[in-house]
Design a protein around this motif. Sequence first.
Motif, PDB file in Angstrom:
ATOM      1  N   ARG A  91       0.018   4.179  -1.532  1.00 12.34           N
ATOM      2  CA  ARG A  91      -0.767   5.336  -1.939  1.00 12.34           C
ATOM      3  C   ARG A  91      -0.307   6.609  -1.233  1.00 12.34           C
ATOM      4  O   ARG A  91      -0.001   6.594  -0.047  1.00 12.34           O
ATOM      5  CB  ARG A  91      -2.251   5.094  -1.650  1.00 12.34           C
ATOM      6  CG  ARG A  91      -2.878   4.015  -2.507  1.00 12.34           C
ATOM      7  CD  ARG A  91      -4.331   3.792  -2.119  1.00 12.34           C
ATOM      8  NE  ARG A  91      -4.436   3.292  -0.746  1.00 12.34           N
ATOM      9  CZ  ARG A  91      -5.579   3.143  -0.102  1.00 12.34           C
ATOM     10  NH1 ARG A  91      -6.725   3.465  -0.701  1.00 12.34           N
ATOM     11  NH2 ARG A  91      -5.597   2.676   1.131  1.00 12.34           N
ATOM     12  N   ARG A 114     -10.226   4.028 -10.204  1.00 14.24           N
ATOM     13  CA  ARG A 114      -8.908   3.656  -9.685  1.00 14.24           C
ATOM     14  C   ARG A 114      -8.938   3.323  -8.198  1.00 14.24           C
ATOM     15  O   ARG A 114      -7.896   3.003  -7.632  1.00 14.24           O
ATOM     16  CB  ARG A 114      -7.910   4.797  -9.927  1.00 14.24           C
ATOM     17  CG  ARG A 114      -7.658   5.107 -11.404  1.00 14.24           C
ATOM     18  CD  ARG A 114      -7.016   3.926 -12.112  1.00 14.24           C
ATOM     19  NE  ARG A 114      -6.597   4.258 -13.450  1.00 14.24           N
ATOM     20  CZ  ARG A 114      -5.393   4.704 -13.783  1.00 14.24           C
ATOM     21  NH1 ARG A 114      -4.484   4.899 -12.843  1.00 14.24           N
ATOM     22  NH2 ARG A 114      -5.087   4.958 -15.031  1.00 14.24           N
ATOM     23  N   GLY A 115     -10.100   3.448  -7.574  1.00 17.49           N
ATOM     24  CA  GLY A 115     -10.190   3.122  -6.161  1.00 17.49           C
ATOM     25  C   GLY A 115      -9.720   4.212  -5.236  1.00 17.49           C
ATOM     26  O   GLY A 115      -9.271   3.938  -4.116  1.00 17.49           O
ATOM     27  N   GLY A 116      -9.823   5.462  -5.661  1.00 23.63           N
ATOM     28  CA  GLY A 116      -9.421   6.575  -4.817  1.00 23.63           C
ATOM     29  C   GLY A 116     -10.305   6.701  -3.581  1.00 23.63           C
ATOM     30  O   GLY A 116     -11.469   6.300  -3.581  1.00 23.63           O
ATOM     31  N   SER A 138     -15.491   6.476  -0.933  1.00 24.26           N
ATOM     32  CA  SER A 138     -14.977   5.977  -2.207  1.00 24.26           C
ATOM     33  C   SER A 138     -15.144   7.027  -3.303  1.00 24.26           C
ATOM     34  O   SER A 138     -16.215   7.620  -3.452  1.00 24.26           O
ATOM     35  CB  SER A 138     -15.720   4.694  -2.593  1.00 24.26           C
ATOM     36  OG  SER A 138     -15.290   4.233  -3.858  1.00 24.26           O
ATOM     37  N   GLU A 193      -6.247   9.484  -9.218  1.00 23.41           N
ATOM     38  CA  GLU A 193      -6.140   8.042  -9.420  1.00 23.41           C
ATOM     39  C   GLU A 193      -6.428   7.268  -8.143  1.00 23.41           C
ATOM     40  O   GLU A 193      -7.454   7.482  -7.499  1.00 23.41           O
ATOM     41  CB  GLU A 193      -4.764   7.712 -10.011  1.00 23.41           C
ATOM     42  CG  GLU A 193      -4.539   8.396 -11.354  1.00 23.41           C
ATOM     43  CD  GLU A 193      -3.225   8.033 -12.002  1.00 23.41           C
ATOM     44  OE1 GLU A 193      -2.279   7.644 -11.287  1.00 23.41           O
ATOM     45  OE2 GLU A 193      -3.142   8.130 -13.237  1.00 23.41           O
ATOM     46  N   GLU A 194      -5.515   6.366  -7.751  1.00 26.01           N
ATOM     47  CA  GLU A 194      -5.798   5.477  -6.612  1.00 26.01           C
ATOM     48  C   GLU A 194      -5.408   6.092  -5.271  1.00 26.01           C
ATOM     49  O   GLU A 194      -5.588   5.462  -4.218  1.00 26.01           O
ATOM     50  CB  GLU A 194      -5.035   4.152  -6.793  1.00 26.01           C
ATOM     51  CG  GLU A 194      -3.542   4.198  -6.475  1.00 26.01           C
ATOM     52  CD  GLU A 194      -2.701   4.821  -7.581  1.00 26.01           C
ATOM     53  OE1 GLU A 194      -1.472   4.917  -7.404  1.00 26.01           O
ATOM     54  OE2 GLU A 194      -3.284   5.199  -8.628  1.00 26.01           O
ATOM     55  N   ASN A 195      -4.918   7.301  -5.280  1.00 25.38           N
ATOM     56  CA  ASN A 195      -4.370   7.890  -4.065  1.00 25.38           C
ATOM     57  C   ASN A 195      -5.464   8.367  -3.100  1.00 25.38           C
ATOM     58  O   ASN A 195      -6.657   8.334  -3.412  1.00 25.38           O
ATOM     59  CB  ASN A 195      -3.438   9.051  -4.427  1.00 25.38           C
ATOM     60  CG  ASN A 195      -2.203   8.561  -5.162  1.00 25.38           C
ATOM     61  OD1 ASN A 195      -1.425   7.782  -4.625  1.00 25.38           O
ATOM     62  ND2 ASN A 195      -2.034   9.000  -6.400  1.00 25.38           N
ATOM     63  N   ASP A 212       0.849  -1.195   0.000  1.00 26.19           N
ATOM     64  CA  ASP A 212       0.000   0.000   0.000  1.00 26.19           C
ATOM     65  C   ASP A 212       0.884   1.244   0.000  1.00 26.19           C
ATOM     66  O   ASP A 212       1.318   1.723   1.039  1.00 26.19           O
ATOM     67  CB  ASP A 212      -0.917  -0.004   1.223  1.00 26.19           C
ATOM     68  CG  ASP A 212      -1.915   1.149   1.205  1.00 26.19           C
ATOM     69  OD1 ASP A 212      -1.881   1.944   0.239  1.00 26.19           O
ATOM     70  OD2 ASP A 212      -2.716   1.250   2.146  1.00 26.19           O
ATOM     71  N   ASN A 265     -13.593   7.023  -9.534  1.00 22.97           N
ATOM     72  CA  ASN A 265     -12.742   7.424 -10.645  1.00 22.97           C
ATOM     73  C   ASN A 265     -12.136   6.230 -11.379  1.00 22.97           C
ATOM     74  O   ASN A 265     -11.231   6.387 -12.197  1.00 22.97           O
ATOM     75  CB  ASN A 265     -11.618   8.343 -10.144  1.00 22.97           C
ATOM     76  CG  ASN A 265     -10.753   7.693  -9.077  1.00 22.97           C
ATOM     77  OD1 ASN A 265     -10.948   6.536  -8.709  1.00 22.97           O
ATOM     78  ND2 ASN A 265      -9.777   8.437  -8.572  1.00 22.97           N
TER      79      ASN A 265
END
Length: 470
Positions: A14, A89-91, A84, A35-37, A12, A87
Amino acid sequence: MRLDLNPKSKEDRRRCLILDTNVLLHDPSAIFRFEENIVLIPLFVLDEIDSKKSDPQLGFNAREISQKLEQLIQRTENWEEGISIPNGRGGILYFVNNFMSKNFPDELTLNYKDNAMLSQIMGLQERFPERDFILVTKDRNLRIKGWALHIACEDYLHDKISEEYLDSFFQPVKHLQLTGEEINELFKSKATENWAISYRKKWRLAENEGVALFDPGEQFFGMAMRKGHQLKYFDYFSTRILDMPPKVLDAENQQYNFEQAVCMQQAMDDSIKIQIIIGKAGTGKTHIAIAAALEKVFKERKYDSIKLIKPVITKSRLGEDIGFLPGSLKRKLIPKMRPFVEKLRLFTSEQSDEGYRKLLDSGVIELLNLADIRGADLANSFVIFDEAQNANPFQMRTLGTRLGEDTKLIVLGDPTQIDSVYLDKYSNALINLYENALQNPAPFIAHICLIQMVRSHTSQWFESHIQSGR
C-alpha cells in the motif's frame, strides 16, 4: 495515535498518500478516493481547514470535511491501527504530527506551511524507508519543490478529464443531410409549429441538440432540434431574441452562426430548465443569456425575476470575500459583475447608468454573490450563473438543489479562463456539469458550445494569433 507504517507483510504494498489542504477543500470526499491505500493528513492541514470555515467560498467544504472526519473518528474503537475508511477497499487514515526531517534544507524556512509539510514527508521517508510516500496536491509549485527534494508528488486527478476529452466538447453544430422523402415528411403539416420528423437513432443526437439541415443537393434550408422521438424544425432566419438574430462577424468567410441559433432556441425554450453554454470570451454567451432573460421576464412575463450570479474571485487566496468596506452588497457586487451591468445598459431603452440602475433598484433584477446562494429565493426566476469555471462542483450542486420547477438556469463559462487557485480547466463546476449532462441526459437539460468570435475583428485577431503564440 501511534503511527506505525511498517509493512505487515511482504505483500503489503500500500502507498502512503499525504493530502494537502487544497485537495480536501476542493473535494471533501477525497479521503474516500484512494482505494486500499493509506491516507495521511498532517495536523497543520486541520488548522488550515479550520481557518477556512467562515470563508465565503470555501467554508461549506471546510465544514463538510470536519464533519466527515468526526464521523470516522466516532466509529473507530482502536486507533492503534489507524482509522478505517469505509470505501469498500480497506483504506486507512492517520493524522500525522512530528516526523520533521533533520536533513531539510536550511534555506527553506519551516514557518511556511508548505515547507513544513515537505520536511514532514522527508522525515516519514527516513523513518519508514520501505513505504512509498506520495504528496497529493493541486499546488503546482509545491509539486515542483517536492520533486526537487526527491519526494513523489501527484495532482489530485479524481474529477479530472483528459485534454482530448475536453477538446471534444468544442465541436460545431452537426450538419444533417435529409433525403427528399424525409424533407416531405418534415413539412407535411400545414401548421409550421408542427413541422417535425421522426427521430432516427443513426443521427446520434442528444436531447435538445440542434442540427443544421441540408437537402440532397447539399443546400442549407433550415435547422432542427431533437425533442424526444422527434426532430423539430426551426427557421434560422426567424431565430431572434429581443429582435437580434445570430451574429456573424466575418460574413465573407462565415455565412451562418449555427451555434448561436441553437443557443437562442434553447434559451427561449421553456421546457429546458437547465442550459449549459460553453464558449471563449467574445462568443456571445452573456449577451444571449441576458437578452433571453429580459425577454422572458419583461415581454413574456414567464418569470417574476432575474437572478445574476457570479463567483467573485479576489486577489486573496480566500476566494469570494467581497470585503468589509462600507456599502451594501449590491454596491460591492456591481464592479465585480461588470459584464452583466454592461449588457443591462445595452438592452435598456435608456443606455445610461440611470437605465440599468432602475432595473436593479426595482428588485426584479438581483445580483447575487455565490457565497450567499444558500439563503437566496430562486422561485419563479430566470437564473444566470456566469463564469462557472471559477466555481467548484460542490457549489454548483448547492445552487442546483435550490432550483424549483418554475425556475430556469443558464450556466455560462470559459474553461480556459480560470482565476481560482483551487481549480483548473478540467475540474471546475462548468466542465463537471457539462460532463454529467452528457453522461446523464434529461429532457430538461441542454448544452451548446459557442465557437465563433463575434465581439470584434480586433478581438478575433488576438484570439487567433496572440494566444496561440503564432
